[in-house]
Design a protein around this motif. Structure first.
Motif, PDB file in Angstrom:
ATOM      1  N   HIS A   1     -36.253 154.788  -1.401  1.00 63.32           N
ATOM      2  CA  HIS A   1     -35.855 156.083  -1.961  1.00 63.32           C
ATOM      3  C   HIS A   1     -34.442 155.992  -2.549  1.00 63.32           C
ATOM      4  O   HIS A   1     -33.593 156.856  -2.343  1.00 63.32           O
ATOM      5  N   PHE A   2     -34.230 154.924  -3.324  1.00 65.61           N
ATOM      6  CA  PHE A   2     -32.885 154.596  -3.804  1.00 65.61           C
ATOM      7  C   PHE A   2     -33.026 153.684  -5.013  1.00 65.61           C
ATOM      8  O   PHE A   2     -33.985 152.910  -5.099  1.00 65.61           O
ATOM      9  N   PRO A   3     -32.085 153.746  -5.957  1.00 64.70           N
ATOM     10  CA  PRO A   3     -32.185 152.870  -7.129  1.00 64.70           C
ATOM     11  C   PRO A   3     -31.648 151.466  -6.841  1.00 64.70           C
ATOM     12  O   PRO A   3     -30.780 151.270  -5.982  1.00 64.70           O
ATOM     13  N   ALA A   4     -32.168 150.502  -7.565  1.00 67.23           N
ATOM     14  CA  ALA A   4     -31.628 149.144  -7.500  1.00 67.23           C
ATOM     15  C   ALA A   4     -30.194 149.124  -8.017  1.00 67.23           C
ATOM     16  O   ALA A   4     -29.815 149.927  -8.872  1.00 67.23           O
ATOM     17  N   LEU A   5     -29.426 148.189  -7.486  1.00 61.29           N
ATOM     18  CA  LEU A   5     -28.060 148.008  -7.968  1.00 61.29           C
ATOM     19  C   LEU A   5     -28.064 147.548  -9.423  1.00 61.29           C
ATOM     20  O   LEU A   5     -27.201 147.940 -10.214  1.00 61.29           O
ATOM     21  N   ALA A   6     -29.055 146.739  -9.790  1.00 58.19           N
ATOM     22  CA  ALA A   6     -29.124 146.196 -11.155  1.00 58.19           C
ATOM     23  C   ALA A   6     -30.489 145.556 -11.358  1.00 58.19           C
ATOM     24  O   ALA A   6     -31.279 145.410 -10.414  1.00 58.19           O
ATOM     25  N   LEU A   7     -30.748 145.166 -12.594  1.00 58.00           N
ATOM     26  CA  LEU A   7     -31.856 144.266 -12.916  1.00 58.00           C
ATOM     27  C   LEU A   7     -31.245 142.935 -13.337  1.00 58.00           C
ATOM     28  O   LEU A   7     -30.243 142.909 -14.067  1.00 58.00           O
ATOM     29  N   ASP A   8     -31.843 141.826 -12.880  1.00 53.93           N
ATOM     30  CA  ASP A   8     -31.299 140.530 -13.279  1.00 53.93           C
ATOM     31  C   ASP A   8     -31.955 140.043 -14.557  1.00 53.93           C
ATOM     32  O   ASP A   8     -32.764 140.756 -15.179  1.00 53.93           O
ATOM     33  N   GLY A   9     -31.625 138.818 -14.954  1.00 52.98           N
ATOM     34  CA  GLY A   9     -32.115 138.303 -16.221  1.00 52.98           C
ATOM     35  C   GLY A   9     -33.621 138.163 -16.287  1.00 52.98           C
ATOM     36  O   GLY A   9     -34.197 138.141 -17.386  1.00 52.98           O
ATOM     37  N   ALA A  10     -34.264 138.070 -15.116  1.00 51.65           N
ATOM     38  CA  ALA A  10     -35.720 137.976 -15.080  1.00 51.65           C
ATOM     39  C   ALA A  10     -36.379 139.335 -14.916  1.00 51.65           C
ATOM     40  O   ALA A  10     -37.604 139.418 -14.769  1.00 51.65           O
ATOM     41  N   GLY A  11     -35.574 140.394 -14.922  1.00 47.37           N
ATOM     42  CA  GLY A  11     -36.107 141.732 -14.774  1.00 47.37           C
ATOM     43  C   GLY A  11     -36.347 142.155 -13.337  1.00 47.37           C
ATOM     44  O   GLY A  11     -36.918 143.218 -13.083  1.00 47.37           O
ATOM     45  N   ARG A  12     -35.918 141.332 -12.378  1.00 49.98           N
ATOM     46  CA  ARG A  12     -36.097 141.680 -10.972  1.00 49.98           C
ATOM     47  C   ARG A  12     -35.081 142.730 -10.542  1.00 49.98           C
ATOM     48  O   ARG A  12     -33.932 142.718 -10.991  1.00 49.98           O
ATOM     49  N   ARG A  13     -35.506 143.613  -9.647  1.00 50.01           N
ATOM     50  CA  ARG A  13     -34.587 144.605  -9.095  1.00 50.01           C
ATOM     51  C   ARG A  13     -33.650 143.935  -8.101  1.00 50.01           C
ATOM     52  O   ARG A  13     -34.096 143.313  -7.135  1.00 50.01           O
TER      53      ARG A  13
END
Length: 696
Positions: free
Chosen positions: A505-517
């Motif tokens: 119930h929270f957003p990811a800090l970022a997406l990496d270069g492979a699109g992973r959360r």
């Protein structure tokens, strides 16, 4: 432990000990006289009759802008008290430290005192003083010193390769009366100035001194020699013109502690003002980031500081916008991350930046300065209800939007993205958490490849919405406005789809270069409330999660929730507490009507300010309130720091928007736009400011 004291004015600062000395200290707490990233005075040590002086009363001020005053004596005892007392006054203005040394005879008979003042200038660049084990070659560099008729003239020269100006920095020491002798100590360029002072019975004698820093490229000489009192009077008038005018915090809130913190913040912002070139060559005064390490123009810092101060001192926003417009990226320069339309990250003037030993002379490595610039331009226009600056900076704003889509990544990747610049000597991360490893997975694995940090997407969304309204209302370009508004809506929709972690119930800090959360639970999520990219349900979930004990220490919200593998309470960005981070979050909480959470954050920060002499530092350690009765200091924190100084003002704005309010100037919600952006935000706000109730 020796305490240190600051004197600050317009790009120059001095840090002295309790006695008023400078010792040449390095590391986390260097002392000396600094201007344009260089230490122009590294030693300034006073003795009488061959003995170091004892501190009777440590350096202190009787009021804002008054001289720093210390009372000292040579060694003595109960039966043999010292023959004389030294009263030392110091003040800083116009790049010069002014000092008066008054020797007072304590005896009923004449006394001869032998005064010695040892001075040196190492001209060290601030990057050399940090204690991080970095060294820099300086081929051909030479230190000089010349004994003059009334003091000393230090000079530091370094030849330059073809096409680069040579480096010449100077420090001029002037004394009245002139020293009787000036002798080398044998330590590089250090010299001891000596006076033999005849003191009549219970009489006094003064020595007036000035140390002027003349950075490389300076085209002026030392100012006239004046008394500390005269200098202080002029400084006080300049500061009062900034701090004492309406709106005044005490007139806006019944919460006296918050008002006190706001007043200290305004005083620090007054001191941190730095004169730089603005658009069209006009000179403007912007908030420098902080002392000692960041006393320079920083894009992100001055933009957020100006946002926080906008309802109270909008001239900071106007100055910051024009200063950053003047140095907007104009070409592709990989070594400094410059790209056309990109807004500056920082601008340094020291020797190492001049010769390219560090890339920060004019460095553009920030993913967020550009959207923050656009958002502040709109917010300022709304605050002052005048679009003259928005129309003047229209080409700059359009170029900034173009950068976001072209080089920033919004066009081809759908997000604002960056890659680490660490291998080239720049920053590891290009968001506000710029330290190595700050953007990481929950197990501590650092992000790799092109990184899309969450808060930058929120800033981009807000910038698109705000700029669309500028285009429609101020620039008369409805088709352009429609394109930006559509892009904002699309970004908001995709953000919920790709960043939201349903199990947390929270957003990811970022997406990496492979699109992973990148799944670390971090404070960046709170910035999404401020920018308005989250819908009401997701925003409420984030706001309440940030107040859980693993995030909220009782003093503030940690940068990274505790109990995760990378958490460390003394990490710069992985567990510490940043007041400005909390200010952004508080504005976001208030925006979505999370009143209890807003007041809890404000209460923790105001109490932390009270325990720091009403001045919030750059960063606090992440320890829980139950671990220690006061906030544990972060050992490398800057203080004062501009966005920390402006944090109480942001809290005042946040509280003012809640039912029952805090009282604030009209249109204070220019930095708190309505969720969803339904109403025209260039229209004047009709809400009536209300006073904050006293805490019961």
């Amino acid at each position: 432990m020796t305490d240190h004291h600051l004197l600050v004015h317009d790009g120059t600062f001095a840090r002295v000990t309790d006695s008023g000395d400078m010792t040449g200290a390095r590391g986390t707490a260097p002392d000396g006289l600094f201007s344009r990233d260089a230490r122009h005075l590294s030693r300034w040590e006073l003795s009488v009759d061959g003995s170091p002086l004892q501190v009777l009363a440590p350096a202190s001020r009787t009021g804002p802008c008054r001289p720093l005053t210390a009372v000292l004596t040579p060694p003595g005892s109960r039966d043999h008290p010292p023959a004389c007392t030294v009263f030392r006054e110091q003040v800083l203005a116009d790049g010069a430290l002014t000092e008066r040394i008054r020797l007072t005879n304590n005896r009923p008979v004449p006394v001869t005192a032998h005064l010695r003042l040892t001075a040196d200038a190492d001209f060290a660049d601030q990057y050399e003083l940090r204690g991080d084990d970095r060294t820099y070659a300086k081929p051909g560099a030479v230190h000089h010193v010349e004994v003059t008729a009334d003091g000393l003239a230090f000079r530091y020269e370094r030849p330059a390769p073809q096409g680069v100006p040579a480096w010449l920095a100077r420090t001029v020491v002037t004394a009245a009366p002139a020293p009787h002798t000036a002798e080398p100590t044998g330590e590089r360029t250090a010299h001891s100035l000596r006076w033999t002072v005849q003191l009549p019975a219970h009489g006094s004698s003064d020595i007036l001194l000035q140390v002027c820093a003349l950075p490389s490229g300076a085209d002026v000489g030392p100012p006239p020699l004046r008394s500390p009192g005269d200098v202080a009077d002029r400084l006080a008038a300049d500061r009062a013109a900034f701090t004492d005018r309406a709106p005044r915090p005490h007139d806006l809130t019944g919460w006296s502690e918050l008002a006190r913190a706001c007043e200290q913040g305004l005083a620090d912002l007054a001191d941190l003002r730095l004169t730089v070139d603005g658009a069209d060559g006009a000179r403007v005064r912007v908030p420098a980031a902080g002392i000692p390490w960041f006393f320079a123009l920083y894009g992100r810092d001055c933009l957020l500081t100006s946002f926080f101060a906008l309802p109270y001192r909008p001239e900071l926003a106007a100055a910051s916008l024009t200063a950053l417009a003047a140095v907007q990226g104009a070409e592709y320069r990989t070594e400094r991350q410059e790209e056309p339309g990109r807004i500056l990250h920082e601008m340094r003037h020291g020797e190492l930046a001049h010769f390219g030993d560090v890339p920060y002379g004019r460095y553009y490595g920030a993913v967020d300065s550009t959207p923050l610039f656009l958002s502040l331009l709109h917010a300022y226009t709304q605050q002052v209800t005048d679009d003259a600056l928005a129309r003047r900076l229209e080409p700059v704003a359009r170029a900034a939007v173009e950068w976001m889509f072209r080089d920033g990544g919004l066009g081809d990747r759908g997000w604002l993205v960056y890659s680490s610049d660490a291998e080239a000597g720049g920053l590891a991360n290009l968001n506000w958490k710029d330290s190595v490893g700050a953007i990481c997975f929950r197990d501590g694995t650092p992000a790799e490849g092109l990184v899309a940090v969450a808060e930058a997407q929120g800033y981009a969304y807000d910038a698109l919405v705000r700029t669309a309204e500028l285009a429609r209302v101020s620039w008369g370009d409805a088709p352009y406005a429609d394109r930006l508004a559509a892009a904002a809506d699309d970004l908001r929709r995709r953000f919920h789809r790709d960043f939201w972690m349903a199990d947390d119930h929270f957003p990811a800090l970022a997406l990496d270069g492979a699109g992973r959360r990148i799944d670390a639970l971090a404070s960046d999520a709170g910035h999404l409330l401020w920018s308005g990219i989250l819908d009401a349900g997701h925003a409420a979930a984030v706001g309440r999660r940030l107040m859980e004990p693993d995030f909220f220490s009782g003093w503030g919200i940690r940068t990274l929730a505790a109990q995760q593998s990378p958490y460390h309470p003394l990490s710069y960005h992985r567990g510490s507490i940043w007041p400005h981070d909390n200010a952004v979050i508080a504005l976001g909480l208030a925006r979505y009507g999370l009143a209890e959470e807003t007041r809890a954050v404000a209460g923790g920060l105001v109490e932390a300010a009270a325990l720091h002499g009403w001045r919030l530092p750059e960063v606090l350690a992440g320890y829980d309130r139950g671990d220690h009765p006061s906030p544990v200091p972060y050992p490398h924190s800057c203080s004062p720091q501009a966005w920390a100084a402006a944090t109480p003002l942001a809290l005042l704005t946040a509280l003012a928007s809640l039912p029952g309010g805090a009282g604030s100037p009209a249109r204070a919600d220019s930095s708190l736009p309505d969720a969803g952006h339904e109403r025209s935000r260039l229209a004047p706000d009709s809400r009536t400011p209300r006073p904050v109730p006293s805490r019961g």
